[in-house]
Design a protein around this motif. Structure first.
Motif: not given
Length: 181
Positions: A13-29, A119-128
């Motif tokens: 639901d893009l309406e519910r997903y809209a808003g501000r999200w804080y990065e908790i952790a990620c794979f470095p990029s 994430g994304q299909p290459s599996r190189k990037y991930l965000w929580v």
């Protein structure tokens, strides 16, 4: 042995997903500052065409310098119910000339749209990501069996969240404190 196919959220639901999200952790990029703090993404749904305005922000130099980039996201396949989006940014941010398009797949979102794994299909990037502030005095906002518990570990195995990543180093990110931008 080939990696298992990634599963993504269905009927996001893009309406519910809209808003501000804080990065908790990620794979470095290479495209995010290693010293960034209070990193966040703000998504604004355009009801006319279903695209999403994206504003990514982070603070460097001890929190005094804001870095940001704006872009647009859209469903990769408008006929699909899968949360596979494309996102386009123009770089460099101070003189947006060159379009850079990437995949943005929502691999998990909790029922209340409070926590997400992206994430994304290459599996190189991930965000929580979390759309609620998490005080640093808490050891983890996640229960032991929650799919996003992996963010508090030094390594990530995300089999419970659709098999997205088989493992990799996670950069821990401190959540914004009360009163932070």
């Amino acid at each position: 042995m080939a990696a298992a196919a990634m599963r993504v959220v269905r009927d996001l639901d893009l309406e519910r997903y809209a808003g501000r999200w804080y990065e908790i952790a990620c794979f470095p990029s290479t495209f995010q500052p290693k010293t960034g703090t209070n990193t966040r993404a703000t998504y604004t749904l355009n009801p006319d065409d279903g695209t999403v305005k994206v504003l990514n922000e982070t603070w460097t130099d001890g929190g005094g310098r804001r870095g940001h980039i704006e872009g647009t996201a859209w469903r990769a396949d408008p006929a699909s119910d899968e949360a596979k989006l494309k996102v386009r940014f123009y770089v460099p941010p101070f003189l947006p000339v060159f379009p850079v398009t990437g995949d943005y797949w929502v691999l998990h979102v909790d029922a209340d749209y409070q926590y997400a794994l992206v994430g994304q299909p290459s599996r190189k990037y991930l965000w929580v990501r979390a759309c609620v502030l998490i005080h640093s005095s808490l050891t983890s906002p996640f229960s032991r069996n929650h799919p996003l518990q992996a963010a508090s570990d030094g390594r990530v195995r995300v089999q419970r969240a659709g098999g997205a990543c088989q493992g990799g180093r996670v950069r821990r990110v401190q959540a914004p404190q009360d009163g932070a931008p």
